[in-house]
Design an enzyme around this catalytic site. Sequence first.
Site, PDB file in Angstrom:
ATOM      1  N   LYS A  24       6.584   5.561   5.920  1.00 26.05           N
ATOM      2  CA  LYS A  24       5.893   4.725   4.986  1.00 26.05           C
ATOM      3  C   LYS A  24       5.088   5.904   4.618  1.00 26.05           C
ATOM      4  O   LYS A  24       4.373   6.879   5.157  1.00 26.05           O
ATOM      5  CB  LYS A  24       4.992   3.850   5.936  1.00 26.05           C
ATOM      6  CG  LYS A  24       4.008   3.221   4.470  1.00 26.05           C
ATOM      7  CD  LYS A  24       3.229   2.007   5.339  1.00 26.05           C
ATOM      8  CE  LYS A  24       2.628   1.343   4.301  1.00 26.05           C
ATOM      9  NZ  LYS A  24       1.928   0.234   5.104  1.00 26.05           N
TER      10      LYS A  24
ATOM     11  N   MET B  76       0.748  -1.333   0.113  1.00 25.97           N
ATOM     12  CA  MET B  76       0.066  -0.074   0.217  1.00 25.97           C
ATOM     13  C   MET B  76       0.898   1.422  -0.064  1.00 25.97           C
ATOM     14  O   MET B  76       0.277   2.157  -0.133  1.00 25.97           O
ATOM     15  CB  MET B  76      -1.089   0.006   1.402  1.00 25.97           C
ATOM     16  CG  MET B  76      -1.888  -0.954   1.171  1.00 25.97           C
ATOM     17  SD  MET B  76      -3.605  -0.730   1.692  1.00 25.97           S
ATOM     18  CE  MET B  76      -3.837   1.262   1.655  1.00 25.97           C
TER      19      MET B  76
ATOM     20  N   VAL C 122       8.206   2.242   1.960  1.00 20.00           N
ATOM     21  CA  VAL C 122       8.783   2.663   3.217  1.00 20.00           C
ATOM     22  C   VAL C 122      10.324   2.724   2.882  1.00 20.00           C
ATOM     23  O   VAL C 122      10.965   1.898   2.457  1.00 20.00           O
ATOM     24  CB  VAL C 122       8.643   1.050   3.929  1.00 20.00           C
ATOM     25  CG1 VAL C 122       9.078   1.366   5.224  1.00 20.00           C
ATOM     26  CG2 VAL C 122       7.219   0.942   4.263  1.00 20.00           C
TER      27      VAL C 122
ATOM     28  N   ASP D 137      -4.007  -9.147   7.118  1.00 20.45           N
ATOM     29  CA  ASP D 137      -2.948  -9.615   6.335  1.00 20.45           C
ATOM     30  C   ASP D 137      -1.847 -10.386   6.806  1.00 20.45           C
ATOM     31  O   ASP D 137      -0.890 -10.014   6.693  1.00 20.45           O
ATOM     32  CB  ASP D 137      -2.598  -8.196   5.185  1.00 20.45           C
ATOM     33  CG  ASP D 137      -1.712  -8.707   4.183  1.00 20.45           C
ATOM     34  OD1 ASP D 137      -1.882  -9.727   3.586  1.00 20.45           O
ATOM     35  OD2 ASP D 137      -1.162  -7.966   3.683  1.00 20.45           O
TER      36      ASP D 137
END
Length: 142
Positions: A19, A1, A4, A113
């Site tokens: 991030k 998503m 980083v 996740d």
Amino acid sequence: MGQVYRAFDRSLQREVALKIVAPAGGAKAGARASFLAEARLLASVRHPSIVQVYSIQDHQDGIRMALELIEGRTLESIVTEDGPLSPAEAARIGSELCRALAALHERGIVHRDLKPANVMREKGGRIVLLDFGIARSPSSPV
């Protein structure tokens, strides 16, 4: 998503994991607000096996989160490079992850996740659950 990076937070005078989640094709304001709300909820959780959120900022170019920098390897890379874990080590890691998930669930957060790539073993042996990009609380839209 997101991406980083290893960064240095000048105000905190320490290294952090930064991030950056860029809006995907002009992400809706609701999606940004939801991500910010989830990050704030995660920041309220304190557990040694959950990565700590230091700060979050909403910018035009995306949302930036300063996170605890974990120096180590993911379980995915450990198993890929070194082979299977011993039964005792797998049980220890599983137990630590169960305690981390219980702490999240007490706050109404579901990770969604959990996989070896989202778990790191720090150099000192501490197990840390990472990447809450798709985590949800009961108030989140599905």
